[in-house]
Design an enzyme around this catalytic site. Structure first.
Site, PDB file in Angstrom:
ATOM      1  N   ASP A   1      21.107   1.424 -45.586  1.00 18.35           N
ATOM      2  CA  ASP A   1      20.159   2.397 -45.068  1.00 18.35           C
ATOM      3  C   ASP A   1      20.365   3.748 -45.738  1.00 18.35           C
ATOM      4  OD1 ASP A   1      18.160   3.401 -43.586  1.00 18.35           O
ATOM      5  OD2 ASP A   1      19.256   3.468 -41.693  1.00 18.35           O
TER       6      ASP A   1
ATOM      7  N   CYS B   1      25.808  34.935 -21.789  1.00 16.84           N
ATOM      8  CA  CYS B   1      25.662  36.379 -21.586  1.00 16.84           C
ATOM      9  C   CYS B   1      24.485  36.730 -20.670  1.00 16.84           C
ATOM     10  CB  CYS B   1      25.500  37.086 -22.922  1.00 16.84           C
ATOM     11  SG  CYS B   1      23.907  36.768 -23.697  1.00 16.84           S
TER      12      CYS B   1
ATOM     13  N   CYS C   1      19.253  32.616 -27.858  1.00 18.43           N
ATOM     14  CA  CYS C   1      19.716  33.801 -27.138  1.00 18.43           C
ATOM     15  C   CYS C   1      19.585  34.947 -28.139  1.00 18.43           C
ATOM     16  CB  CYS C   1      21.178  33.625 -26.723  1.00 18.43           C
ATOM     17  SG  CYS C   1      21.927  35.180 -26.248  1.00 18.43           S
TER      18      CYS C   1
ATOM     19  N   TYR D   1      21.365  -3.343 -56.464  1.00 13.67           N
ATOM     20  CA  TYR D   1      20.910  -4.649 -55.974  1.00 13.67           C
ATOM     21  C   TYR D   1      19.746  -5.274 -56.739  1.00 13.67           C
ATOM     22  CZ  TYR D   1      17.897  -1.347 -53.461  1.00 13.67           C
ATOM     23  OH  TYR D   1      17.053  -0.321 -53.147  1.00 13.67           O
TER      24      TYR D   1
ATOM     25  N   GLU E   1      21.676 -10.363 -48.705  1.00  9.35           N
ATOM     26  CA  GLU E   1      22.408  -9.102 -48.891  1.00  9.35           C
ATOM     27  C   GLU E   1      22.187  -8.238 -47.675  1.00  9.35           C
ATOM     28  OE1 GLU E   1      20.626  -7.283 -52.329  1.00  9.35           O
ATOM     29  OE2 GLU E   1      20.896  -9.107 -53.495  1.00  9.35           O
TER      30      GLU E   1
ATOM     31  N   LYS F   1      20.953  -4.806 -45.924  1.00  9.54           N
ATOM     32  CA  LYS F   1      19.962  -3.786 -46.248  1.00  9.54           C
ATOM     33  C   LYS F   1      20.623  -2.447 -45.975  1.00  9.54           C
ATOM     34  CE  LYS F   1      15.055  -2.873 -45.644  1.00  9.54           C
ATOM     35  NZ  LYS F   1      15.071  -1.444 -45.488  1.00  9.54           N
TER      36      LYS F   1
ATOM     37  N   CYS G   1      26.425  38.796 -27.504  1.00  4.76           N
ATOM     38  CA  CYS G   1      26.703  37.564 -26.763  1.00  4.76           C
ATOM     39  C   CYS G   1      28.074  37.059 -27.245  1.00  4.76           C
ATOM     40  CB  CYS G   1      25.617  36.527 -27.050  1.00  4.76           C
ATOM     41  SG  CYS G   1      25.927  34.941 -26.266  1.00  4.76           S
TER      42      CYS G   1
ATOM     43  N   LYS H   1      15.111  -6.957 -40.049  1.00  2.00           N
ATOM     44  CA  LYS H   1      15.676  -5.696 -39.552  1.00  2.00           C
ATOM     45  C   LYS H   1      16.430  -5.931 -38.245  1.00  2.00           C
ATOM     46  CE  LYS H   1      13.949  -1.930 -40.510  1.00  2.00           C
ATOM     47  NZ  LYS H   1      13.410  -0.845 -41.223  1.00  2.00           N
TER      48      LYS H   1
ATOM     49  N   CYS I   1      20.638  32.864 -21.114  1.00  2.25           N
ATOM     50  CA  CYS I   1      21.800  32.388 -21.874  1.00  2.25           C
ATOM     51  C   CYS I   1      22.948  32.086 -20.909  1.00  2.25           C
ATOM     52  CB  CYS I   1      22.223  33.446 -22.891  1.00  2.25           C
ATOM     53  SG  CYS I   1      23.753  33.018 -23.732  1.00  2.25           S
TER      54      CYS I   1
HETATM   55  S1  IVH Z   1      15.612  -5.154 -52.966  1.00  3.33           S
HETATM   56  C1  IVH Z   1      11.348  -5.452 -54.608  1.00  3.33           C
HETATM   57  N1  IVH Z   1      17.885  -5.073 -51.680  1.00  3.33           N
HETATM   58  O1  IVH Z   1      14.879  -1.331 -48.794  1.00  3.33           O
HETATM   59  C2  IVH Z   1      12.599  -5.448 -53.854  1.00  3.33           C
HETATM   60  N2  IVH Z   1      16.290  -3.364 -51.225  1.00  3.33           N
HETATM   61  O2  IVH Z   1      12.173  -1.794 -47.708  1.00  3.33           O
HETATM   62  C3  IVH Z   1      13.444  -4.321 -54.172  1.00  3.33           C
HETATM   63  N3  IVH Z   1      17.068  -1.671 -49.655  1.00  3.33           N
HETATM   64  O3  IVH Z   1      13.051   0.358 -51.246  1.00  3.33           O
HETATM   65  C4  IVH Z   1      14.351  -3.975 -53.105  1.00  3.33           C
HETATM   66  N4  IVH Z   1      19.056  -2.528 -49.299  1.00  3.33           N
HETATM   67  O4  IVH Z   1      15.432   1.114 -50.846  1.00  3.33           O
HETATM   68  C5  IVH Z   1      16.691  -4.486 -51.856  1.00  3.33           C
HETATM   69  N5  IVH Z   1      19.960  -5.132 -50.659  1.00  3.33           N
HETATM   70  C6  IVH Z   1      18.789  -4.529 -50.838  1.00  3.33           C
HETATM   71  C7  IVH Z   1      18.407  -3.343 -50.169  1.00  3.33           C
HETATM   72  C8  IVH Z   1      17.151  -2.795 -50.388  1.00  3.33           C
HETATM   73  C9  IVH Z   1      18.234  -1.542 -49.015  1.00  3.33           C
HETATM   74  C10 IVH Z   1      15.934  -0.726 -49.505  1.00  3.33           C
HETATM   75  C11 IVH Z   1      15.323  -0.279 -50.797  1.00  3.33           C
HETATM   76  C12 IVH Z   1      13.870  -0.632 -50.736  1.00  3.33           C
HETATM   77  C13 IVH Z   1      13.665  -0.802 -49.269  1.00  3.33           C
HETATM   78  C14 IVH Z   1      12.528  -1.762 -49.020  1.00  3.33           C
END
Ligand code: IVH
Length: 681
Positions: A112, A403, A418, A220, A108, A110, A424, A306, A400
């Protein structure tokens, strides 16, 4: 009527699901809005059928929440992180070694944002809790309810009676951009990136502000009994029940497939309308997950890869110093244009003087720019080997640029200002633009350019001048017809009835945003009272601390500000709070003291319910008190006093029934003959 309301709610929930989850609406927005309006009207007419999970309840309310904490039934763990594909190989080999099986994975993105845990009971949203420290988090149900892709009521009937579902709440790029533009306009500090903005928004005390910011999210992770025995099937089921589950998930059975997924999204992620910072690789089968177990911090059956933030090197051409509405100075780097993360970067924020010093930035340096979660790229380093001989360090300005006033730095703040607030030119124009903005005086038809033109032509020099403008004066402006000029004058006229809290916000007092202005107006009721108030008394208004109090006090100590405010007052602008009529009078003549804490409501929320229904809140129990609403940890003195005086002590549930019963008694008496009904004998 109850059935009709219930039917409308189900219909709307279904269409919500078609629109937000399936992306396949069956009816037009117009028809949807029509149904919603119909439900709203019925709910107003029949308040006794109130349900907090009604689809009309997505707009939030103006009540200020203080968050209660909740201990997670299943701890919210984090994930082991890696930036190296070799470590993904190690992860895979370790699993095979420990279980003797070639596992199937689910990959999946991740997302943000900020993690959320939602609890559902009998198919309805019960509670939403932030991650907190992983063991306990804040209850933010009211705020989450405003997110349209989070179902309040589920579809179908094959979900567990109680379960918790977790996901990530994020702010889409478009909403983030809009939010920061509005903050810029209002002179408020900008959010550095969508993640901070999402986390900050979720913790806002006023859910109607949350509703406007348009948060979104993906789910998720599910916990509960009677679920399928693997993650993928559960996500698919969740989608069917109405949850927003990402399309970008893939079952992978080999390292090769995992790396393909990672490499694909490392490039393609820039096309997504939200931020992602990596890929999460999870073992699919629950039996394998159990075998692998968890450490105290993270599961051993999942890992997060990451993405590296993309960087580019380019030449620093010059540094501009921008003056904001409040006089804050922001240094901005002009760069030789360079491609980065899907866009061409020409400028980068340098934030403040400390940042320039930290980078030891010199003129003509080759700098590295990075686009992390941030929309505005930042300079993360300098290529010292490429520094030109004799290059001078970039110097922060002392005056500034508009002014020429000498800049000041307020203790504890990183930015320079300023101080020439009232003279100004940039700050004057900025303060007028803020004054007319939508959330302030809402004067339509005047844009930033027109304000600048009016100022340059000597027609306005402060917000009060707007009220003596004539249509003829406006029509001399280029590209402005008679009709538009008339409309602007009309809109200025109309702004005289803008309520006091917004007028207070429109004045542009430093640190006084919309909510603070509202709290101050509510507490002091009029400008005259504020003028009479000492600096020490100002902090008595909700959420007003020393810093805000100082700023307000200083603003009204300034002779020129007082003259401005008086001129505005003389033109008929509202400087007094007009108390609204309560929505209902079913608690009229009844007084309450609210004490202790309550699971789903803050005391302020309950006070508002009392007021909205015509009741009265008292701060201490006396012979005038009819009811003491006692929550968890109600003070012993209050209880003793209530018992002594014979004041009725009731729980939150009793109180809710009281309103419900009173409402229906009133309805009956309204439909029958108009006899006086004694509500609580
Ligand atoms: S699973 C025990 N799936 O990443 C596992 N986390 O670094 C539960 N996050 O606290 C998390 N996308 O806030 C999972 N597809 C995804 C995610 C995800 C973002 C975040 C989540 C978690 C943090 C962990």
């Amino acid at each position: 009527m109850k059935n009709k309301i219930e039917e409308l709610r189900n219909t709307l929930n279904y269409h919500n699901y078609r629109y937000y989850i399936m992306n396949d609406p069956e009816i037009t927005d117009y028809d949807y809005d029509r149904l919603l309006k119909e439900l709203e009207n019925l709910e107003k007419e029949y308040p006794e059928y109130y349900s907090e999970n009604s689809p009309t309840n997505r707009v939030g309310n103006d009540i200020n929440n203080t968050f209660l904490q909740y201990e997670h039934r299943y701890p919210m763990l984090s994930l082991a992180n890696t930036y190296s594909q070799d470590e993904i190989t190690d992860f895979h080999n370790r699993i095979i070694k420990e279980t003797g099986e070639e596992p199937e994975y689910v990959c999946e993105l991740k997302y943000d944002g900020t993690a959320i845990s939602l609890a559902y009971q009998h198919g309805e949203l019960l509670r939403a809790v932030t991650r907190g420290d992983g063991n306990r988090g804040d209850i933010v149900t009211e705020n989450v309810r405003t997110i349209r892709t989070m179902p309040l009521k589920l579809q179908g009937d094959d979900f567990p009676d109680y379960f918790e579902i977790r996901g990530e709440i994020y702010l889409p790029h478009s909403s983030f951009k809009k939010l920061n533009e509005e903050r810029e306009e209002a002179g408020e500090a900008l959010f550095a990136n969508p993640r901070n903005a999402a986390a900050g928004t979720l913790k806002l005390q006023n859910s109607s502000v949350v509703a406007k910011r348009k948060l979104d999210g993906f789910m998720y992770d599910i916990h509960g009994d009677n679920l399928a025995d693997n993650h993928y099937d559960n996500l698919m089921a969740a989608k069917k029940w109405g949850f927003r589950v990402s399309e970008q998930i893939k079952k992978c059975s080999s390292l090769e497939e995992i790396f393909d997924f990672i490499n694909y999204w490392d490039k393609e992620r820039y096309k997504l309308p939200y931020d992602t910072d990596g890929v999460v690789i999870k073992v699919n089968k629950y039996s394998l997950r159990r075998q692998l177990g968890t450490t105290s911090k993270s599961p051993k059956w999942a890992v997060a890869y990451k993405f590296k933030a993309e960087q580019a090197g380019t030449e620093l051409k010059s540094v501009d110093f921008q003056v904001g509405r409040t006089g804050a100075i922001t240094p901005v780097a002009n760069l030789e244009p360079v491609r980065l993360a899907g866009t061409t970067v020409k400028r980068a924020s340098l934030h403040n003087e400390d940042q320039i010093k930290l980078l030891d930035l010199h003129e003509g340096d080759t700098v590295f720019v990075e686009k992390g979660g941030e929309i505005i790229p930042k300079i993360v380093g300098v290529d010292l080997s490429a520094r030109k001989e004799g290059a001078l360090p970039v110097k922060f300005i002392t005056k500034c640029p508009v002014c020429t006033y000498r800049l000041v730095k307020i203790e504890g703040e990183a930015r320079h200002y300023c101080p020439n607030v009232n003279h100004c030119p940039t700050q004057i124009v900025g303060s007028i633009i803020h004054f007319i903005s939508r959330r302030a005086m809402n004067i339509e038809g005047l844009g930033e350019e027109t304000v600048q033109l009016l100022y340059d032509n000597g027609l306005i020099a402060d917000p009060a001048d707007l009220y003596s403008l004539k249509a003829e004066q406006l029509s001399v402006l280029p590209r402005l017809g008679d009709k538009s000029a008339d409309n602007i004058i009309k809109s200025i006229e109309n702004s005289r009835s803008v309520p006091f809290p917004r007028v207070l916000f429109a004045l542009g007092i430093r640190f006084v945003g919309e909510t603070t202005a509202k709290n101050i107006a509510q507490h002091f009721k009029s400008l005259d009272n504020i003028l009479k108030t000492s600096r020490e008394e100002l902090v008595e208004a909700e959420e007003v601390g020393e810093k805000i109090a100082d700023s307000i006090f200083a603003f009204f100590q300034d002779e020129e500000n007082l003259i401005l405010v008086n001129r505005l007052k003389n033109t008929g602008v509202q400087f007094e709070l007009i108390e609204e009529e309560p929505a209902s009078r079913i608690l009229e003549g009844i007084s309450f003291v609210i004490s202790g804490s309550f699971e789903n409501y803050s005391r302020d929320e309950l006070k508002k319910i009392v007021e909205d229904n015509g009741g009265k809140n008292l701060s201490a129990v006396s012979s005038n008190t009819d009811y003491l609403i006692a929550g968890y940890k109600t003070g012993e003195t209050k209880l003793t006093k209530a018992r002594k005086l014979g004041t009725k002590i009731i729980s939150l549930t009793d109180f809710m029934y009281l309103i419900k019963d009173a409402g229906s008694i009133q309805e009956e008496s309204a439909s029958g003959d108009a006899t006086q009904t004694t509500l609580f004998g």
